[in-house]
Scaffold this motif. Structure first.
Motif, PDB file in Angstrom:
ATOM      1  N   ILE A  10     -12.326  -7.118  -7.639  1.00 22.00           N
ATOM      2  CA  ILE A  10     -12.471  -6.061  -6.600  1.00 22.00           C
ATOM      3  C   ILE A  10     -14.020  -5.823  -6.502  1.00 22.00           C
ATOM      4  O   ILE A  10     -14.618  -5.754  -5.195  1.00 22.00           O
ATOM      5  CB  ILE A  10     -11.897  -4.921  -7.042  1.00 22.00           C
ATOM      6  N   LEU A  50     -10.937  -4.007   6.067  1.00 24.40           N
ATOM      7  CA  LEU A  50     -10.599  -4.577   4.949  1.00 24.40           C
ATOM      8  C   LEU A  50     -11.570  -4.209   3.754  1.00 24.40           C
ATOM      9  O   LEU A  50     -10.873  -4.045   2.557  1.00 24.40           O
ATOM     10  CB  LEU A  50     -11.256  -5.856   5.131  1.00 24.40           C
ATOM     11  N   LEU A  53      -9.345  -0.997   2.628  1.00 26.18           N
ATOM     12  CA  LEU A  53      -8.427  -1.409   1.868  1.00 26.18           C
ATOM     13  C   LEU A  53      -8.527  -1.660   0.295  1.00 26.18           C
ATOM     14  O   LEU A  53      -7.960  -1.371  -0.573  1.00 26.18           O
ATOM     15  CB  LEU A  53      -7.593  -2.619   2.428  1.00 26.18           C
ATOM     16  N   VAL A  54      -9.585  -2.399   0.120  1.00 21.51           N
ATOM     17  CA  VAL A  54     -10.220  -2.848  -1.277  1.00 21.51           C
ATOM     18  C   VAL A  54     -10.632  -1.510  -2.055  1.00 21.51           C
ATOM     19  O   VAL A  54     -10.332  -1.333  -3.020  1.00 21.51           O
ATOM     20  CB  VAL A  54     -11.248  -3.866  -1.162  1.00 21.51           C
ATOM     21  N   GLY A  56      -9.124   1.218  -1.529  1.00 22.35           N
ATOM     22  CA  GLY A  56      -7.953   1.955  -2.088  1.00 22.35           C
ATOM     23  C   GLY A  56      -7.249   1.183  -3.063  1.00 22.35           C
ATOM     24  O   GLY A  56      -6.831   1.909  -3.898  1.00 22.35           O
ATOM     25  N   MET A  57      -7.447  -0.091  -3.311  1.00 21.68           N
ATOM     26  CA  MET A  57      -7.031  -0.682  -4.502  1.00 21.68           C
ATOM     27  C   MET A  57      -7.876  -0.259  -5.670  1.00 21.68           C
ATOM     28  O   MET A  57      -7.345  -0.037  -6.810  1.00 21.68           O
ATOM     29  CB  MET A  57      -7.113  -2.118  -4.303  1.00 21.68           C
ATOM     30  N   ARG A  58      -9.236  -0.164  -5.709  1.00 22.55           N
ATOM     31  CA  ARG A  58     -10.178   0.445  -6.601  1.00 22.55           C
ATOM     32  C   ARG A  58      -9.521   1.764  -7.186  1.00 22.55           C
ATOM     33  O   ARG A  58      -9.337   1.872  -8.336  1.00 22.55           O
ATOM     34  CB  ARG A  58     -11.284   0.462  -6.157  1.00 22.55           C
ATOM     35  N   THR A  59      -9.332   2.612  -6.362  1.00 21.18           N
ATOM     36  CA  THR A  59      -9.260   4.018  -6.732  1.00 21.18           C
ATOM     37  C   THR A  59      -7.648   4.343  -7.111  1.00 21.18           C
ATOM     38  O   THR A  59      -7.316   5.250  -7.453  1.00 21.18           O
ATOM     39  CB  THR A  59      -9.342   4.900  -5.791  1.00 21.18           C
ATOM     40  N   GLY A  60      -6.655   3.359  -6.542  1.00 22.10           N
ATOM     41  CA  GLY A  60      -5.344   3.593  -6.731  1.00 22.10           C
ATOM     42  C   GLY A  60      -4.906   4.481  -5.618  1.00 22.10           C
ATOM     43  O   GLY A  60      -3.613   5.019  -5.881  1.00 22.10           O
ATOM     44  N   ASN A  61      -5.292   4.864  -4.853  1.00 19.78           N
ATOM     45  CA  ASN A  61      -5.159   6.048  -3.727  1.00 19.78           C
ATOM     46  C   ASN A  61      -4.529   5.265  -2.475  1.00 19.78           C
ATOM     47  O   ASN A  61      -5.263   4.685  -1.873  1.00 19.78           O
ATOM     48  CB  ASN A  61      -6.108   6.632  -3.554  1.00 19.78           C
ATOM     49  N   THR A  62      -3.381   5.750  -1.956  1.00 20.57           N
ATOM     50  CA  THR A  62      -2.806   5.133  -0.824  1.00 20.57           C
ATOM     51  C   THR A  62      -3.406   5.793   0.454  1.00 20.57           C
ATOM     52  O   THR A  62      -3.307   5.071   1.556  1.00 20.57           O
ATOM     53  CB  THR A  62      -1.352   5.058  -0.709  1.00 20.57           C
ATOM     54  N   PHE A  65      -5.275   3.546   2.956  1.00 19.15           N
ATOM     55  CA  PHE A  65      -4.725   2.701   3.880  1.00 19.15           C
ATOM     56  C   PHE A  65      -4.597   3.398   5.393  1.00 19.15           C
ATOM     57  O   PHE A  65      -4.927   2.689   6.084  1.00 19.15           O
ATOM     58  CB  PHE A  65      -3.311   2.420   3.490  1.00 19.15           C
ATOM     59  N   SER A  68      -7.851   3.089   7.014  1.00 19.17           N
ATOM     60  CA  SER A  68      -8.111   1.581   7.434  1.00 19.17           C
ATOM     61  C   SER A  68      -7.329   1.392   8.859  1.00 19.17           C
ATOM     62  O   SER A  68      -7.843   0.840   9.779  1.00 19.17           O
ATOM     63  CB  SER A  68      -8.059   0.702   6.568  1.00 19.17           C
TER      64      SER A  68
END
Lengths: 93, 161, 140
Positions: A10, A50, A53-54, A56-62, A65, A68
């Protein structure tokens, strides 16, 4: 182990996308013509979408999304409007 | 049927989109269906040309071909950009006469050509049916002509015309 | 990053691979946008980021959230569909605007509109074609 791999990936993706945004920004500033600037702006929008989106993956928070998605929609509308303007706005008919 | 549900595919897609944006539950399904119903009525009021799909099976084949081509041309364009000026590369415009006339088919062709890296759709002359393309790596014009005509246009004509 | 600890190793490797491909392709695309010489070359570069760059990152996000919440989460696919549908529209409009401007300014290296006899023959018969509008704009 898996957390280390993901964290590394990430971070790499975030750095790569940030450099990509910087490159698009230089194209937007440098020009040389208006259509190059609009193309740079469009790329900047996609890259920031993009990057969110990354994030969001780092924090685990939707929630990222939705942000973005909004950036994507705004970028689309902005580019279409600017392209339309280039087609008819500047050139004397 | 046609009066109440003029665009069933669009309606299904809108309901699915609503459910994806919120979450799957009965209440959201009802709200989403209501919104999709209203949106489809609005769409019908615009009276768009109704696209006719003739061959569903070929649509899947086309999707597969396009996905494969996008992967391939991604690699090709990335390699050219990374190699820099070491290799002689000629990019240029080319004109392709098209036999496809269906507007939905043309729209699909535009999406395919533009989303494939290496080719960009620039202009379509509706009177003469010619398409102006810009090709990133124009080594051999006949290869690109063959790709557009035989690989995409043939399938699109089968599907839409 | 405690919420990543319960992910299985194969999922972590898959997500990492997708992230690597997606961000790498986007970076190459933006690098091409920065480096290529002419506008018509540059218009090809961002499609790297909008085709498999976006697709790979969206796939990574889908895998990540599906594993984290242990149920299939698909809403990211909307971004993929959205970008696939909108990029051709913006790039086509931009390409046509650039072509139009270059033709009006009589820049070299841009294809002329069409052979003149074709225009006389056919564009008078059509009423709604965009090319008829562009004929007016070209100074001869």
């Amino acid at each position: 182990m898996s957390a280390a791999i993901l964290l590394w990936a990430i971070t790499f993706a975030q750095i790569a996308l940030a450099i990509a945004m910087a490159l698009a920004l230089t194209r937007m500033i440098k020009g040389p013509r208006a259509q190059d600037r609009v193309l740079g702006l469009d790329t900047l929008y996609v890259n920031s979408m993009l990057l969110l989106l990354v994030f969001g993956m780092r924090t685990g928070n939707t929630l990222y999304f939705e942000a973005s998605l909004i950036i994507g929609i705004l970028g689309f509308v902005a580019t279409v409007a600017l392209a339309k303007f280039l087609m008819r706005g500047e050139v004397i008919e | 049927m046609n009066r109440i549900f003029p665009h069933p595919l669009l309606m299904i897609f809108l309901i699915i989109m609503w459910l994806l944006l919120t979450h799957f539950s009965l209440g959201q399904l009802i709200v989403g269906s209501a919104i999709a119903f209203i949106a489809v009525q609005g769409m019908a009021a615009l009276q768009p040309d109704k696209p006719r799909l003739k061959r569903w099976d070929l649509l899947l084949k086309l999707t597969g071909i396009v996905l494969y081509d996008i992967v391939r041309s991604n690699i090709a364009v990335a390699r050219i950009i990374l190699q820099g000026g070491k290799r002689a590369r000629k990019s240029g415009f080319m004109t392709i006469p098209l036999d496809l006339r269906d507007s939905t088919g043309l729209a699909a062709l535009a999406v395919i050509i533009t989303s494939t890296p290496g080719t960009a759709w620039l202009d379509y002359n509706a009177a003469r049916g010619t398409l102006l393309l810009h090709v990133f790596d124009l080594v051999d014009e006949t290869v690109w002509l063959d790709l557009i005509k035989n690989r995409y246009e043939y399938l699109l004509r089968e599907i839409f015309e | 990053m405690n919420h990543f600890d319960d992910l299985p190793l194969w999922a972590a490797c898959l997500i990492a691979a997708f992230l690597f491909i997606g961000s790498g392709l986007t970076l190459i695309g933006s690098f091409g946008l920065h480096r290529l010489r002419s506008f018509y070359d540059r218009i090809h570069a961002p499609t790297l980021g909008t085709s498999w760059g976006t697709a790979a990152i969206v796939l990574a996000s889908i895998t990540c959230f599906s594993m984290l919440q242990s149920r299939p989460v698909f809403h990211e696919i909307l971004i993929g569909i959205f970008v696939t549908l909108t990029t051709p529209v913006t790039l086509m409009l931009l390409g046509r605007a650039a072509l139009y401007r270059d033709r009006v300014e009589n820049n070299p290296g841009v294809p002329a509109l069409d052979p003149p006899e074709g225009i006389l023959d056919q564009s008078s018969q059509t009423d709604k074609s965009e090319s008829a509008q562009q004929d007016d704009g070209k100074p001869e």
